[in-house]
Design a protein around this motif. Structure first.
Motif, PDB file in Angstrom:
ATOM      1  N   PHE A  23      -1.777  -3.147  -1.587  1.00 55.56           N
ATOM      2  CA  PHE A  23      -1.334  -2.968  -0.470  1.00 55.56           C
ATOM      3  C   PHE A  23      -0.640  -1.408  -0.472  1.00 55.56           C
ATOM      4  O   PHE A  23      -0.349  -0.915  -1.722  1.00 55.56           O
ATOM      5  N   ASP A  24      -0.681  -0.631   0.626  1.00 59.71           N
ATOM      6  CA  ASP A  24      -0.217   0.492   0.658  1.00 59.71           C
ATOM      7  C   ASP A  24       1.276   0.854   0.610  1.00 59.71           C
ATOM      8  O   ASP A  24       1.936  -0.183   0.818  1.00 59.71           O
ATOM      9  N   ASP A  25       1.441   2.100  -0.084  1.00 57.24           N
ATOM     10  CA  ASP A  25       2.590   2.584  -0.369  1.00 57.24           C
ATOM     11  C   ASP A  25       3.495   2.585   0.980  1.00 57.24           C
ATOM     12  O   ASP A  25       3.061   2.854   2.137  1.00 57.24           O
ATOM     13  N   GLY A  26       4.486   2.068   1.083  1.00 58.02           N
ATOM     14  CA  GLY A  26       5.570   1.971   2.375  1.00 58.02           C
ATOM     15  C   GLY A  26       5.209   0.375   3.306  1.00 58.02           C
ATOM     16  O   GLY A  26       5.818   0.654   4.225  1.00 58.02           O
ATOM     17  N   ALA A  27       4.201   0.008   2.933  1.00 59.27           N
ATOM     18  CA  ALA A  27       3.881  -1.237   3.779  1.00 59.27           C
ATOM     19  C   ALA A  27       5.190  -2.185   3.738  1.00 59.27           C
ATOM     20  O   ALA A  27       5.342  -3.159   4.712  1.00 59.27           O
ATOM     21  N   MET A  28       6.017  -2.134   2.742  1.00 64.00           N
ATOM     22  CA  MET A  28       7.123  -2.946   2.861  1.00 64.00           C
ATOM     23  C   MET A  28       8.560  -2.118   3.231  1.00 64.00           C
ATOM     24  O   MET A  28       9.640  -2.939   3.301  1.00 64.00           O
ATOM     25  N   ASP A  29       8.365  -1.357   3.999  1.00 62.48           N
ATOM     26  CA  ASP A  29       9.490  -0.353   4.259  1.00 62.48           C
ATOM     27  C   ASP A  29      10.202  -1.187   5.443  1.00 62.48           C
ATOM     28  O   ASP A  29      11.493  -0.678   5.703  1.00 62.48           O
ATOM     29  N   ALA A  87      -1.661   5.668   0.037  1.00 59.21           N
ATOM     30  CA  ALA A  87      -1.496   5.587  -1.426  1.00 59.21           C
ATOM     31  C   ALA A  87      -1.246   4.215  -1.717  1.00 59.21           C
ATOM     32  O   ALA A  87      -0.746   3.488  -1.135  1.00 59.21           O
ATOM     33  N   VAL A  88      -1.843   3.608  -2.938  1.00 61.17           N
ATOM     34  CA  VAL A  88      -1.466   2.222  -3.229  1.00 61.17           C
ATOM     35  C   VAL A  88       0.010   2.395  -3.563  1.00 61.17           C
ATOM     36  O   VAL A  88       0.483   3.266  -4.282  1.00 61.17           O
ATOM     37  N   GLY A  89       0.620   1.180  -3.126  1.00 59.54           N
ATOM     38  CA  GLY A  89       2.142   0.836  -3.373  1.00 59.54           C
ATOM     39  C   GLY A  89       2.055  -0.238  -4.438  1.00 59.54           C
ATOM     40  O   GLY A  89       3.080  -0.386  -5.095  1.00 59.54           O
ATOM     41  N   GLY A  90       0.967  -1.100  -4.668  1.00 55.31           N
ATOM     42  CA  GLY A  90       1.084  -2.135  -5.335  1.00 55.31           C
ATOM     43  C   GLY A  90      -0.206  -2.831  -5.478  1.00 55.31           C
ATOM     44  O   GLY A  90      -1.191  -2.568  -4.687  1.00 55.31           O
ATOM     45  N   GLU A 118      -5.089  -5.741   0.789  1.00 52.48           N
ATOM     46  CA  GLU A 118      -6.599  -5.267   0.994  1.00 52.48           C
ATOM     47  C   GLU A 118      -7.307  -5.995  -0.404  1.00 52.48           C
ATOM     48  O   GLU A 118      -6.571  -5.671  -1.318  1.00 52.48           O
ATOM     49  N   VAL A 119      -8.623  -6.276   0.154  1.00 52.76           N
ATOM     50  CA  VAL A 119      -9.088  -7.260  -1.172  1.00 52.76           C
ATOM     51  C   VAL A 119     -10.512  -6.392  -1.561  1.00 52.76           C
ATOM     52  O   VAL A 119     -11.335  -6.092  -0.364  1.00 52.76           O
TER      53      VAL A 119
END
Length: 128
Positions: A23-29, A87-90, A118-119
């Motif tokens: 998942f993207d950086d910031g997707a859980m913001d 950017a990838v967050g995790g 994303e898979v």
């Protein structure tokens, strides 16, 4: 909707494939402090289930920071500022029998993390 439980056949029965779930950086913001804590508990429960099922290879979150770029000549420069580009967050690397299995686990991770995953299949490299 409840996702079906998967039964993992013995490794010798079917070839396995590796998938990157990220998942993207910031997707859980968008999550508040309490919901972020709950997402941590739930996503770690999914990780434990994936480990117990034998599909978990490795995973983790990435520190939000400026990346370092290393050139082909070995030179090191600062990368883009966080948030300047995706950017990838995790991420998680899963070893499963099929794309359907990877999508199943990605759905479980997405529910736990409360963000889209994303898979992508990892190409086999006999040297790795």
């Amino acid at each position: 909707m409840r996702l079906p439980q998967l039964v993992r056949p013995r490794r010798t029965e079917l070839p396995v494939q590796r998938y990157l779930v990220s998942f993207d950086d910031g997707a859980m913001d968008h999550l508040g402090e309490d919901e972020l804590a709950a997402a941590g508990v739930e996503s770690h429960a999914v990780v434990r289930e994936a480990k117990a099922a034998g599909v978990w290879v490795f995973g983790g979150g990435l520190q939000r920071q400026r990346a370092a770029l290393v050139g082909v000549d070995g030179s090191v420069t600062d990368g883009p500022e966080p948030g300047a580009k995706a950017a990838v967050g995790g991420f998680a690397v899963l070893e499963v029998e099929s794309r359907a299995d990877a999508l199943h686990w990605a759905g479980r991770i997405a529910a736990g993390c409360r963000c889209t995953q994303e898979v992508r299949e990892i190409m086999f490299d006999p040297e790795s």
